[in-house]
Design an enzyme around this catalytic site. Structure first.
Site, short mmCIF file in Angstrom:
data_model
loop_
_atom_site.label_atom_id
_atom_site.label_comp_id
_atom_site.label_asym_id
_atom_site.label_seq_id
_atom_site.Cartn_x
_atom_site.Cartn_y
_atom_site.Cartn_z
N ASP A 24 40.62 22.13 41.00
CA ASP A 24 39.54 22.35 39.45
C ASP A 24 38.67 23.03 39.43
O ASP A 24 38.08 22.16 40.08
CB ASP A 24 39.67 21.04 38.57
CG ASP A 24 41.12 20.48 38.51
OD1 ASP A 24 41.58 21.25 37.15
OD2 ASP A 24 42.20 20.66 39.06
N ARG A 25 37.84 23.92 39.05
CA ARG A 25 36.68 24.83 38.82
C ARG A 25 35.71 23.76 38.19
O ARG A 25 34.87 22.63 38.71
CB ARG A 25 36.61 25.88 37.95
CG ARG A 25 35.80 26.63 37.99
CD ARG A 25 35.33 27.86 37.46
NE ARG A 25 33.88 28.15 37.05
CZ ARG A 25 33.73 29.58 36.91
NH1 ARG A 25 34.48 30.46 36.79
NH2 ARG A 25 32.48 29.70 36.65
#
Length: 352
Positions: A78-79
């Site tokens: 996930d960013r």
């Protein structure tokens, strides 16, 4: 995409906010082994905050003076999160480069070690998560629900990330199956995965709706705990039922592709009936060359613990490779994910 899928423990009433800030979603990747210390591949463990995996890989490639294709990873993360993950750099016959040049407030190099094998997608044991859910409302029954999830697990659904924003990966897959050519191999793989995941989710949801999440059907394909070994038996025997109850084997659902279903009898008939409306999708996956595979029906978070204080829940657990943390959260509460102006990029391991 997941709104219509069944809940194992009934629809949750609690509400909360997920990822109000990056530090609320912590992911630590576990390869399940240590790099051996020699070989033509350099493994780099990186902590990144608010950065996506592919972009960091590009920075590493530039710093090492190699093509982007020489940098690999075990899984996207996930960013909008704080994540620790490994990257592999193929550097045959070359000295270790100075990778500290990519460090910043959002990127830190934690470890660099050589290994004799390439780091490939899925080449990991799983991920450790620490989630902080804030702004809790209607949380009176949250404690008992947490306990139920710890004991019985959640549906092993593929998360929203697999399908793209607004389901656009599925739309692209549909167009591809209708004849549109996709030249980009990565995009093609992404669209095929989305289609396959949708069919898997449909079967899992149907079993839950029919009260079959923990119950054997004749001919069910089961998977041995801690392995990917599968088998099926024509009938439901007391021995097999006892093994299922003890957790020695797990029920599975198909990941569609070429070949025969690993299930048989009533179980195969059930799976085929659920997928009957999706004939074109099944046909498209087969023509694309994917082979039949199986995935556990349910997901049981390991080493699960939690701390509930007022309107904040801190939840930690470990998930095996291929599982989504957001599928755990979905069963727990109606979690609104904070909008940070970009699409989260994540793989199945980080829920990501």
């Amino acid at each position: 995409m997941l709104e219509q899928l069944a809940y194992l423990h009934g629809a949750p009433t609690a509400r909360g906010i997920l990822k109000a800030q990056a530090a609320d979603f912590v992911v630590n990747e576990d390869l399940g082994f240590e790099p051996c210390g020699e070989g033509e591949h350099i493994f780099v463990r990186v902590r990144k905050t608010g950065e996506n995996t592919a972009w960091v890989a590009g920075l590493l490639a530039d710093a090492a003076g190699v093509n982007r294709s020489a940098v690999t990873w075990a899984g996207l993360k996930d960013r909008h999160a704080v994540t620790e993950q490994w990257f592999g750099i193929h550097l045959p016959g070359k000295a270790e480069p100075d990778l500290s040049v990519i460090e910043s407030d959002s990127i830190q190099i934690l470890q660099v070690k050589r290994h004799n094998k390439k780091l490939r997608v899925g080449y990991l044991k799983g991920n450790h998560f620490i989630l902080r859910l804030t702004g809790l409302e209607q949380a009176d029954g949250l404690e008992s629900r947490l306990q139920a999830i710890a004991e019985q697990g959640v549906p092993n659904y593929y998360g929203e990330q697999r399908f793209g924003r607004g389901g656009n990966n599925l739309e692209a897959a549909k167009a591809m199956f209708a004849g549109k050519r996709i030249k980009d191999r990565n995009k093609r793989s992404l669209y095929l995965s989305a289609a396959r995941s949708m069919l898997f989710n449909a079967i899992v949801s149907a079993r839950i709706e029919q009260g079959l999440a923990h119950q054997l059907l004749a001919g069910d394909c089961v998977m041995l705990k801690g392995s990917h070994s599968i088998f099926s038996e024509e009938g439901v025997t007391p021995e097999l039922a006892a093994r299922l109850a003890s957790g020695d084997v797990q029920l599975t659902a198909p990941q569609w592709g070429r070949g025969r279903l690993a299930s048989q009898g009533a179980a195969a008939e059930f799976e085929q009936s659920v997928l009957a409306p999706y004939h074109d999708w099944c046909d498209g996956l087969e023509k694309a060359g994917l082979d039949q595979d199986r995935r556990p029906l349910l997901l049981k978070p390991q080493a699960m613990s939690w701390q509930l204080e007022g309107t904040v829940l801190i939840l930690s657990f470990f998930l095996p490779a291929g599982a989504f943390a957001t599928s755990v959260v979905r069963e727990l509460m109606q979690a609104e994910e904070a909008d940070h102006g970009f699409r989260n990029q994540s793989d199945e391991n980080s829920g990501q």
